[in-house]
Design a protein around this motif. Sequence first.
Motif, PDB file in Angstrom:
ATOM      1  N   VAL A   1       0.811  -1.217   0.000  1.00  0.00           N
ATOM      2  CA  VAL A   1       0.000   0.000   0.000  1.00  0.00           C
ATOM      3  C   VAL A   1       0.845   1.268   0.000  1.00  0.00           C
ATOM      4  N   LEU A   2       2.145   1.145   0.311  1.00  0.00           N
ATOM      5  CA  LEU A   2       3.001   2.323   0.343  1.00  0.00           C
ATOM      6  C   LEU A   2       4.454   1.900   0.199  1.00  0.00           C
ATOM      7  N   CYS A   3       5.189   2.665  -0.613  1.00  0.00           N
ATOM      8  CA  CYS A   3       6.622   2.450  -0.788  1.00  0.00           C
ATOM      9  C   CYS A   3       7.334   3.730  -0.380  1.00  0.00           C
ATOM     10  N   ILE A   4       8.291   3.597   0.523  1.00  0.00           N
ATOM     11  CA  ILE A   4       9.068   4.743   0.996  1.00  0.00           C
ATOM     12  C   ILE A   4      10.503   4.550   0.551  1.00  0.00           C
ATOM     13  N   LEU A   5      11.010   5.506  -0.203  1.00  0.00           N
ATOM     14  CA  LEU A   5      12.402   5.491  -0.645  1.00  0.00           C
ATOM     15  C   LEU A   5      13.139   6.549   0.149  1.00  0.00           C
TER      16      LEU A   5
ATOM     17  N   ASN B   1       1.967  -0.451 -10.875  1.00  0.00           N
ATOM     18  CA  ASN B   1       1.048  -1.230 -10.041  1.00  0.00           C
ATOM     19  C   ASN B   1       0.220  -0.367  -9.092  1.00  0.00           C
ATOM     20  N   ASP B   2       0.159   0.937  -9.345  1.00  0.00           N
ATOM     21  CA  ASP B   2      -0.646   1.868  -8.538  1.00  0.00           C
ATOM     22  C   ASP B   2      -0.319   1.814  -7.051  1.00  0.00           C
ATOM     23  N   ILE B   3       0.966   1.791  -6.745  1.00  0.00           N
ATOM     24  CA  ILE B   3       1.435   1.809  -5.359  1.00  0.00           C
ATOM     25  C   ILE B   3       1.948   3.213  -5.070  1.00  0.00           C
ATOM     26  N   ASN B   4       1.462   3.825  -4.015  1.00  0.00           N
ATOM     27  CA  ASN B   4       1.919   5.164  -3.645  1.00  0.00           C
ATOM     28  C   ASN B   4       3.375   5.131  -3.216  1.00  0.00           C
ATOM     29  N   ILE B   5       4.107   6.178  -3.624  1.00  0.00           N
ATOM     30  CA  ILE B   5       5.538   6.273  -3.340  1.00  0.00           C
ATOM     31  C   ILE B   5       5.816   7.602  -2.655  1.00  0.00           C
ATOM     32  N   LEU B   6       6.706   7.559  -1.669  1.00  0.00           N
ATOM     33  CA  LEU B   6       7.201   8.772  -1.002  1.00  0.00           C
ATOM     34  C   LEU B   6       8.719   8.722  -0.981  1.00  0.00           C
ATOM     35  N   ARG B   7       9.354   9.872  -1.135  1.00  0.00           N
ATOM     36  CA  ARG B   7      10.796   9.994  -0.905  1.00  0.00           C
ATOM     37  C   ARG B   7      10.965  10.668   0.451  1.00  0.00           C
ATOM     38  N   VAL B   8      11.849  10.137   1.246  1.00  0.00           N
ATOM     39  CA  VAL B   8      12.133  10.665   2.576  1.00  0.00           C
ATOM     40  C   VAL B   8      13.635  10.897   2.660  1.00  0.00           C
ATOM     41  N   ASN B   9      14.033  11.961   3.332  1.00  0.00           N
ATOM     42  CA  ASN B   9      15.437  12.353   3.307  1.00  0.00           C
ATOM     43  C   ASN B   9      16.226  12.028   4.569  1.00  0.00           C
ATOM     44  N   ASN B  10      15.755  11.157   5.429  1.00  0.00           N
ATOM     45  CA  ASN B  10      16.441  10.988   6.701  1.00  0.00           C
ATOM     46  C   ASN B  10      16.323   9.536   7.180  1.00  0.00           C
TER      47      ASN B  10
END
Length: 157
Positions: free
Chosen positions: A54-58, A84-93
């Motif tokens: 449901v969520l991918c965090i890079l 595949n319609d999976i939400n993605i977020l980029r995080v910096n820490n």
Amino acid sequence: MTFEELNGDCSIERMDSVIKALEEVLRSALRQGCVTVGVYEAAKSLNVDPDNVVLCILATDDDDVKDVALQIHFTLIQAFCCENDINILRVNNTHRLSHILGGAGVHGSEQMDLHCILVTVPHASNWKNPALGKVNRFCRESRCMDQWVPIINLPER
């Protein structure tokens, strides 16, 4: 609605609420055993069962920007998630992510790979999490403003 009005929507208060929601999603998913940590582990999980993600965090730190191999992995994971319609977020820490996950970034004396984190939901579960809804809404609204992979700056606490 003008661009300035849309851009004004990303106020500090709104970003703070999204950060808090992301922290709640990660803590809740971790308690339920629904977190996959690591680039290779995430790739395996995405290959086996993408429908449960449901969520991918890079996540990156300043040093990781120069890591070409990591950036290639990110590009491939992003493409797969978009397909595949999976939400993605980029995080910096990554250090803050480790703290949110309760030190899950440390396995014995060895540092774990926190560059990719997947949040999954088992088939048998109807996991309704208001915080996940808020994060998903943020991702959807960001895509509407042509920001396909929104970036969240996690503050140190």
